[in-house]
Design an enzyme around this catalytic site. Sequence first.
Site, short mmCIF file in Angstrom:
data_model
loop_
_atom_site.label_atom_id
_atom_site.label_comp_id
_atom_site.label_asym_id
_atom_site.label_seq_id
_atom_site.Cartn_x
_atom_site.Cartn_y
_atom_site.Cartn_z
N THR A 5 0.82 -1.22 0.00
CA THR A 5 0.00 0.00 0.00
C THR A 5 0.85 1.26 0.00
O THR A 5 0.58 2.20 -0.75
CB THR A 5 -0.88 0.01 1.26
OG1 THR A 5 -0.08 -0.43 2.35
CG2 THR A 5 -2.07 -0.90 1.10
N PHE B 101 -7.34 5.04 5.04
CA PHE B 101 -6.83 4.09 6.03
C PHE B 101 -7.95 3.33 6.74
O PHE B 101 -7.75 2.75 7.79
CB PHE B 101 -5.94 4.82 7.04
CG PHE B 101 -4.64 5.31 6.43
CD1 PHE B 101 -3.58 4.44 6.24
CD2 PHE B 101 -4.50 6.62 6.01
CE1 PHE B 101 -2.39 4.87 5.66
CE2 PHE B 101 -3.31 7.07 5.43
CZ PHE B 101 -2.26 6.19 5.26
N CYS C 253 -6.51 1.25 9.91
CA CYS C 253 -5.11 0.85 9.76
C CYS C 253 -4.29 1.18 11.01
O CYS C 253 -4.21 2.33 11.42
CB CYS C 253 -4.52 1.60 8.57
SG CYS C 253 -2.83 1.12 8.24
C1 HEM Z 1 -5.71 -2.11 8.01
C2 HEM Z 1 -4.80 1.01 4.41
C3 HEM Z 1 -0.06 0.93 5.52
C4 HEM Z 1 -0.91 -2.56 8.74
C5 HEM Z 1 -5.87 -1.22 6.96
C6 HEM Z 1 -7.15 -0.84 6.39
C7 HEM Z 1 -6.89 0.03 5.38
C8 HEM Z 1 -5.45 0.20 5.30
C9 HEM Z 1 -7.91 0.68 4.46
C10 HEM Z 1 -8.53 -1.32 6.86
C11 HEM Z 1 -8.99 -2.50 6.06
C12 HEM Z 1 -10.39 -3.00 6.42
O1 HEM Z 1 -11.18 -2.30 7.03
O2 HEM Z 1 -10.70 -4.13 6.03
C13 HEM Z 1 -3.43 1.25 4.40
C14 HEM Z 1 -2.76 2.18 3.50
C15 HEM Z 1 -1.43 2.17 3.82
C16 HEM Z 1 -1.26 1.22 4.90
C17 HEM Z 1 -3.45 2.99 2.39
C18 HEM Z 1 -0.28 2.94 3.21
C19 HEM Z 1 -0.37 4.04 2.52
C20 HEM Z 1 0.13 0.02 6.53
C21 HEM Z 1 1.37 -0.26 7.18
C22 HEM Z 1 1.14 -1.25 8.09
C23 HEM Z 1 -0.27 -1.59 8.00
C24 HEM Z 1 2.70 0.44 6.88
C25 HEM Z 1 2.08 -1.93 9.05
C26 HEM Z 1 3.26 -1.49 9.37
C27 HEM Z 1 -2.28 -2.74 8.79
C28 HEM Z 1 -2.92 -3.71 9.66
C29 HEM Z 1 -4.31 -3.58 9.46
C30 HEM Z 1 -4.48 -2.53 8.47
C31 HEM Z 1 -2.23 -4.69 10.60
C32 HEM Z 1 -5.42 -4.34 10.17
C33 HEM Z 1 -5.78 -3.59 11.43
C34 HEM Z 1 -6.88 -4.25 12.25
O3 HEM Z 1 -7.89 -4.65 11.69
O4 HEM Z 1 -6.71 -4.32 13.46
N1 HEM Z 1 -4.85 -0.57 6.29
N2 HEM Z 1 -2.49 0.69 5.21
N3 HEM Z 1 -0.86 -0.79 7.04
N4 HEM Z 1 -3.23 -2.05 8.10
FE1 HEM Z 1 -2.87 -0.60 6.75
#
Ligand code: HEM
Length: 451
Positions: free
Chosen positions: A263, A389, A396
Site C-alpha cells: 500500500t 486508512f 489501519c
Molecule cells: C488495516 C490502508 C499501511 C498494517 C488497513 C485498512 C486500510 C489500510 C484501508 C482497513 C482494512 C479493512 O477495514 O478491512 C493502508 C494504506 C497504507 C497502509 C493505504 C499505506 C499508505 C500500513 C502499514 C502497516 C499496515 C505500513 C504496518 C506497518 C495494517 C494492519 C491492518 C491494516 C495490521 C489491520 C488492522 C486491524 O484490523 O486491526 N490498512 N495501510 N498498514 N493495516 Fe494498513
Amino acid sequence: DTTGIPHRPGRLPVIGDLIGANPRTPLQDTLRIGERLGPIFTRKIFGFEIVFVGGVDLVTELNDEKKFGKHVGMGVENLRAVAGDGLFTAHTHEPNWRLAHDILQPAFSAEAMRRYHPVMLEVAHELTSAWDAADGPVDVAADMTRLTLETIGRAGFGYRFGSFERAEPHPFVTAMIRALRYAQLQNVKLPFVRRAFAGTPEQNRADIATMTDLVDEVIEAREGSENLLDLMLTEGHPATGERLDPVNIRNQAITFVVAGHETTSGALSFALYYLTRHPELLAKARAEVDAVWGDREPAFSDVAKLRYVRRCLDEAMRLWPTAPGYSREASEDVVLGGKYRMRKGDWVIVPLPLVHRDPSAWPDPERFDPDRFEPAAAKKRPAQAYKPFGTGERACIGRQFALHEAVLALGMVLQRYDFEVDPAYELKIVESLTLKPSGFTLRPRVRDRAA
Ligand code: HEM
C-alpha cells in the site's frame, strides 16, 4: 434485500452482470459502473450479488461503529488461508484480534516512530544510491516496493530482504504475490477461468510454505531489538499479561509484511506520477523541501514539517487509495439512508475511489489538487469523505508508520532529483490486493545543487 437498488441495464438470467467483467480489473470495473449508477448499486455474477456503496452520505452511516463493523468476507475471508487470524483478517469477535491489537498498539506510537526513523532513512539512502547509479529509466513502483519491503522487514523484524541487491524479487515476495492472487481469485465462479488466472492448489501450498518457513527462520534468528517481532514475543497484554501464541505470531508476521509494504509503495508511486505530470506542483513541493530541509539529511522532527509534500500524498491516495475498499456489516437491523433495509449480518462493500470522487464532497473530482487538504478546505468537507486508512477500531494500525516513511522518502527524492518523464506514458493501474501504476518509469537525474 436488494430490491430498488440500481444495477447495470441488461442483467441476464443465470450469469447476471458477467459480460464485460474483467477478473484482472474488478475495482476499475466497479468504479466505471458506480460513476454511472450513483451512491449505491449492485453487481451480480451468477447467483452472487454484491451491494456497493460509494456515496459520502451513506458511507457516513456505514462508518457509525454503533450500527456497523468490519465485515470479514469476500477477498478478506479468502486471505485467511495466508494470514489466519492476523490483525487484518481476524474477526473482531475473535479474542486474538483485541489481544494482538492491544499488544501491538505501542509499536505504532509517536515514540516508536522516532525509533524507526534511522532505519527508514537507511533504506531511503539505498533507494537514492540505486537511482544515482541508474543509467536509464527506473520502474517507479518496483523500486518503491523495494523501499517499503526493506523498511517493514528491518523496522518490523530485523530482517533484510536485500531488495536493492536483487534484480528479481525475493522468493518470499514471489510466493506472497502468487498466494494473494490465488486467494483473491477464489471468488471467480468459473473454474477454468479461476485456474487460468490463479494457478494450482499445489503451487499455492508451496507458496504458503515458503512464507511460513521464512517467518519461522526470522523468529529463530531474532536478536532482540525493539521491533514488532520483539514486542510480540516478549510482551503480554498491558492489562491481563496474556501472551500471543506462536501460530498467531506467525500470522501477524505475514500480515505485517503484506499490509506494511504494498500500500505504501503504491501511494508513493501515484504521488510521483501526479507530481511529474504537474511540474508546477512538483516545483512547489520541492521548494518546501529546499526551504525546510535544505541540503541536510532529515531528522525525525523534520519529516512532519513537510506539510505540502504530505498533501501531495493525501491527494494521490484520494484518487487512488491503494487499499481500495473495505466492507461493513450491520450489527443490528437497520434501514440504510432511510430506504434500504439491512438485516443484522448483511454487508456491503465501500469502494474508496468512488467515495473519494463523490462530487458532493469533492468538486471537479478528477483534478489532482493537493490544496484540497489545506486545513481550511478540509474542514468544510464531511468527516467521512476521505478514508484511505479505513474506519473505526479496525482502521489501519500502520497509518503513522506509512505516512512517516512515505513523506520521508518522497521528500528525499524531491530533494535530490530532477525527473525526465516518458511523455507517451498513460496511467495504467494493476490490481492485486492493492493498486499500483503499471509500467510507470522516470529517469532520475541528480540535481545540480545536490550533486
Ligand atoms: C488495516 C490502508 C499501511 C498494517 C488497513 C485498512 C486500510 C489500510 C484501508 C482497513 C482494512 C479493512 O477495514 O478491512 C493502508 C494504506 C497504507 C497502509 C493505504 C499505506 C499508505 C500500513 C502499514 C502497516 C499496515 C505500513 C504496518 C506497518 C495494517 C494492519 C491492518 C491494516 C495490521 C489491520 C488492522 C486491524 O484490523 O486491526 N490498512 N495501510 N498498514 N493495516 Fe494498513
